[in-house]
Write an enzyme that holds these catalytic residues in place. Structure first.
Site, PDB file in Angstrom:
ATOM      1  N   GLU A 171       0.882  -1.162   0.000  1.00  0.00           N
ATOM      2  CA  GLU A 171       0.000   0.000   0.000  1.00  0.00           C
ATOM      3  C   GLU A 171       0.919   1.210   0.000  1.00  0.00           C
ATOM      4  OE1 GLU A 171      -1.579   2.929   0.540  1.00  0.00           O
ATOM      5  OE2 GLU A 171      -2.461   2.516   2.501  1.00  0.00           O
TER       6      GLU A 171
ATOM      7  N   GLU B 213       3.788  12.966  -4.472  1.00  0.00           N
ATOM      8  CA  GLU B 213       3.193  13.027  -3.134  1.00  0.00           C
ATOM      9  C   GLU B 213       4.036  13.970  -2.265  1.00  0.00           C
ATOM     10  OE1 GLU B 213       3.383   9.270  -0.901  1.00  0.00           O
ATOM     11  OE2 GLU B 213       1.263   9.609  -0.470  1.00  0.00           O
TER      12      GLU B 213
HETATM   13  P1  TAP Z   1       9.276   4.599   4.134  1.00  0.00           P
HETATM   14  O1  TAP Z   1      10.725   4.839   4.117  1.00  0.00           O
HETATM   15  O2  TAP Z   1       8.652   3.908   2.999  1.00  0.00           O
HETATM   16  O3  TAP Z   1       8.946   3.833   5.495  1.00  0.00           O
HETATM   17  C1  TAP Z   1       7.884   2.930   5.691  1.00  0.00           C
HETATM   18  C2  TAP Z   1       8.368   1.742   6.510  1.00  0.00           C
HETATM   19  O4  TAP Z   1       9.350   1.021   5.765  1.00  0.00           O
HETATM   20  C3  TAP Z   1       9.040   2.130   7.811  1.00  0.00           C
HETATM   21  O5  TAP Z   1       8.766   1.179   8.805  1.00  0.00           O
HETATM   22  C4  TAP Z   1      10.500   2.101   7.417  1.00  0.00           C
HETATM   23  O6  TAP Z   1      11.350   1.958   8.532  1.00  0.00           O
HETATM   24  C5  TAP Z   1      10.522   0.866   6.542  1.00  0.00           C
HETATM   25  N1  TAP Z   1      11.678   0.755   5.670  1.00  0.00           N
HETATM   26  C6  TAP Z   1      12.470   1.735   5.181  1.00  0.00           C
HETATM   27  N2  TAP Z   1      13.457   1.205   4.425  1.00  0.00           N
HETATM   28  C7  TAP Z   1      13.282  -0.135   4.423  1.00  0.00           C
HETATM   29  C8  TAP Z   1      13.961  -1.236   3.823  1.00  0.00           C
HETATM   30  N3  TAP Z   1      15.040  -1.069   3.068  1.00  0.00           N
HETATM   31  N4  TAP Z   1      13.496  -2.478   4.036  1.00  0.00           N
HETATM   32  C9  TAP Z   1      12.403  -2.687   4.785  1.00  0.00           C
HETATM   33  N5  TAP Z   1      11.734  -1.694   5.400  1.00  0.00           N
HETATM   34  C10 TAP Z   1      12.151  -0.429   5.212  1.00  0.00           C
HETATM   35  O7  TAP Z   1       8.544   5.955   4.350  1.00  0.00           O
HETATM   36  P2  TAP Z   1       9.088   7.167   5.222  1.00  0.00           P
HETATM   37  O8  TAP Z   1      10.557   7.361   5.089  1.00  0.00           O
HETATM   38  O9  TAP Z   1       8.581   6.998   6.564  1.00  0.00           O
HETATM   39  O10 TAP Z   1       8.394   8.358   4.479  1.00  0.00           O
HETATM   40  C11 TAP Z   1       8.906   8.806   3.243  1.00  0.00           C
HETATM   41  C12 TAP Z   1       7.792   9.185   2.308  1.00  0.00           C
HETATM   42  O11 TAP Z   1       6.981   8.045   2.073  1.00  0.00           O
HETATM   43  C13 TAP Z   1       6.829  10.208   2.868  1.00  0.00           C
HETATM   44  O12 TAP Z   1       7.273  11.491   2.670  1.00  0.00           O
HETATM   45  C14 TAP Z   1       5.587   9.885   2.109  1.00  0.00           C
HETATM   46  O13 TAP Z   1       5.595  10.504   0.871  1.00  0.00           O
HETATM   47  C15 TAP Z   1       5.647   8.407   1.918  1.00  0.00           C
HETATM   48  N6  TAP Z   1       4.848   7.681   2.908  1.00  0.00           N
HETATM   49  C16 TAP Z   1       3.741   7.101   2.459  1.00  0.00           C
HETATM   50  C17 TAP Z   1       2.953   6.428   3.346  1.00  0.00           C
HETATM   51  C18 TAP Z   1       1.727   5.777   2.865  1.00  0.00           C
HETATM   52  S1  TAP Z   1       0.620   5.348   3.929  1.00  0.00           S
HETATM   53  N7  TAP Z   1       1.540   5.513   1.627  1.00  0.00           N
HETATM   54  C19 TAP Z   1       3.269   6.350   4.686  1.00  0.00           C
HETATM   55  C20 TAP Z   1       4.450   6.936   5.115  1.00  0.00           C
HETATM   56  C21 TAP Z   1       5.224   7.601   4.198  1.00  0.00           C
HETATM   57  P3  TAP Z   1      11.898   3.274   9.281  1.00  0.00           P
HETATM   58  O14 TAP Z   1      10.765   4.144   9.592  1.00  0.00           O
HETATM   59  O15 TAP Z   1      12.480   2.724  10.498  1.00  0.00           O
HETATM   60  O16 TAP Z   1      12.860   3.878   8.318  1.00  0.00           O
END
Ligand code: TAP
Length: 491
Positions: A252, A385
């Site tokens: 998602e 986004e």
């Molecule tokens: P992501 O980096 O995608 O983080 C989501 C989850 O994935 C977190 O638990 C993160 O851990 C984990 N993760 C990161 N790198 C990973 C890897 N190599 N292998 C496995 N898991 C990994 O999102 P973010 O950095 O929190 O936010 C960045 C951008 O993503 C936001 O600005 C936004 O645009 C988007 N975002 C979208 C959503 C939805 S609901 N679509 C939600 C959040 C963010 P850590 O948090 O510990 O790094």
């Protein structure tokens, strides 16, 4: 507040003793430390989940037996609702009423999947009519196995519930990694699950970074399925990692969802839903309707009214009464959103309202709710986004043009349309290339209804019965009737 990993029914520090800081986004104060799981910790968690699945009998329990645990978890969440909501506010920054709503929703999600777990008992197999009468066949559903769940920071407990509840209902065991910046409430979920007597290894929570703990989950051969919510780039990495050993994947990801408002709409109703669609949860919502298209006849009046109402939004610490917009979740997110606004300005957009750190807020990751007009269609602000309280709005003239602009995106998570003409609204809803469509509203989310995106917004559907299917395999069992002869080699 919990600070250790929850693995195999026990609380434990990280193998190397490392921790990470927990910061309140409203004050920038560090107020807690949590264990940062290593790959070794993840390995122990996956092995516990494997044993719970392969040997200890979690998938062999009846749906009704698993439902009892799920209902007990729901009750446990509700019994501590206000306390958990408070943790969510100091961890994530969202206003308390929103956090309270999320926690109630999370409890409701466990209840809902308890109901579906019970239904699994009533519908264990589906007979299949075959073209050769010597055979009988049936399809049965079975749990996939060990699910690795990786979740973001925007709805910390609710996202955990969306993954853990259907997985446990299906009979899977789980290793969950919350986002590093918001891990507190996932640990409370573990504590509540533990109090229900959930067998060891069925649910494991490994806090830590994405690059270490998250990566270890997606690389682990003992994990059968990855359920992920988060950004597109990490979603891509997960698909690539899953491809190596054909793990099941549901993703998602993000969106840049359109909201089309026709000129027969009531302006105040439109403004209310436009604001809810982009300012709720500080705009940190995957389905946020961040691209608003308004028909020319009401464009100027609607924008003026929208600016007037947006300026009234009370900004502040989510614990304060009446606050409708809290800080963004982290320094990094704040910097990213501010950079996106600056890039939009450089690309030619006009800041019609907001765009700055609000006056009087020297500390905390605060940002004014922001409305951008004149955003070029080929700019990042229109296409990517932003994940903050930043709305792009532009006029359109015809229905055809609105649909074309709405669908001109690599994303397809959600879309909304507002019109008093029901036939037109249905026609536009059908034309949207998106997994979730709202008519005359934006964002209401129901545990019973499917949730997920088209195009780069993801794969698979969460929630409803579709959410349960995410954790089930389909097995065909075909029987050759005793006494019949096949006669291929032996005539
Ligand atoms: P992501 O980096 O995608 O983080 C989501 C989850 O994935 C977190 O638990 C993160 O851990 C984990 N993760 C990161 N790198 C990973 C890897 N190599 N292998 C496995 N898991 C990994 O999102 P973010 O950095 O929190 O936010 C960045 C951008 O993503 C936001 O600005 C936004 O645009 C988007 N975002 C979208 C959503 C939805 S609901 N679509 C939600 C959040 C963010 P850590 O948090 O510990 O790094």
């Amino acid at each position: 507040m919990r600070s250790e990993l929850y693995i195999d029914g026990k609380w434990t520090p990280a193998a190397n003793g490392r921790t990470f800081d927990v910061v309140n986004p409203a004050t920038e104060e560090m107020f807690h430390k949590i264990a940062a799981a290593t790959a070794e910790d993840v390995d122990v968690a996956v092995k516990a989940a494997r044993r719970a699945f392969d040997k200890d009998g979690w998938p062999k329990l009846s749906g009704a037996q698993r439902a009892k645990y799920l209902r007990a978890i729901a009750d446990g969440i509700r019994a501590r609702q206000a306390e958990i909501a408070l943790l969510e506010v100091i961890d994530n920054g969202k206003p308390f009423p929103e956090a309270d709503w999320d926690i109630a929703d999370a409890a409701g999600c466990f209840d809902f999947y308890a109901g579906l777990a019970e239904q699994l008992d009533n519908n264990p197999e589906e007979p299949i009519a075959l073209s050769d009468g010597r055979f009988t066949s049936k399809a049965v559903k079975e749990p996939i196995g060990v699910a690795g769940a990786i979740i973001p920071w925007n709805y910390p407990l609710l996202m955990a519930a969306w993954k853990v509840a259907p997985a446990l209902a299906a009979g899977c065991t789980v290793v969950l990694k919350p986002a590093e910046v918001t891990s507190l409430t996932a640990l409370e979920l573990a504590a509540i699950a533990d109090e229900t007597g959930l067998p060891p290894g069925v649910l494991n929570i490994v806090t830590g970074s994405g690059s270490i703990a998250g990566q270890a989950i997606i690389d682990h051969k003992g994990v059968d399925k990855i359920a992920f919510t988060g950004s597109g780039p990490v979603g891509s990495k997960i698909m690539a990692a899953a491809a190596r050993d054909i793990k099941r994947v549901s993703l998602e990801l993000g969106g840049k969802s359109p909201f089309v408002v026709f000129d027969d709409a009531d302006i105040d109703e439109a403004v209310e839903w436009i604001m809810f669609g982009i300012f709720w949860n500080q705009g940190q919502v995957c389905s946020a309707t961040s691209r608003v298209l308004v028909q020319e006849g009401i464009y100027d009046r609607l924008v003026a009214r929208l600016i007037e109402e947006t300026k009234k939004i009370k900004i502040g610490n989510g614990l304060e009464e009446g606050v409708l917009l809290g800080p963004l979740v982290s320094k990094r997110q704040h910097e990213q959103v501010v950079a996106a606004i600056e890039a939009a300005k450089a690309a030619g957009a006009t800041v019609a309202c907001g765009g700055m750190r609000p006056e009087g807020f020297d500390k905390g990751y605060y940002l004014e709710p922001t409305i951008l007009t004149g955003v070029p269609l080929d700019s990042d602000a229109w296409r990517d986004e932003i994940f903050g309280p930043v709305l792009c709005i532009r006029p359109f003239s015809t229905e055809e043009e609105a649909i074309e602009l709405a669908n001109d995106s690599r994303f397809g998570l959600a879309a909304a349309v507002m019109s008093k003409d029901d036939v037109r609204a249905e026609r536009v809803a059908a034309a949207f290339r998106a997994g979730i469509v709202w008519i005359n509203c934006s964002q209401p989310t129901f545990t019973e209804a499917p949730w997920g995106g088209y195009k780069e917004s993801g794969i698979g559907r969460e929630l409803g019965r579709w959410g349960l299917e995410n954790y089930l395999e389909t097995k065909q069992i075909t029987r050759f009737a005793t006494g019949e002869k096949w006669g291929w080699y032996i005539k």
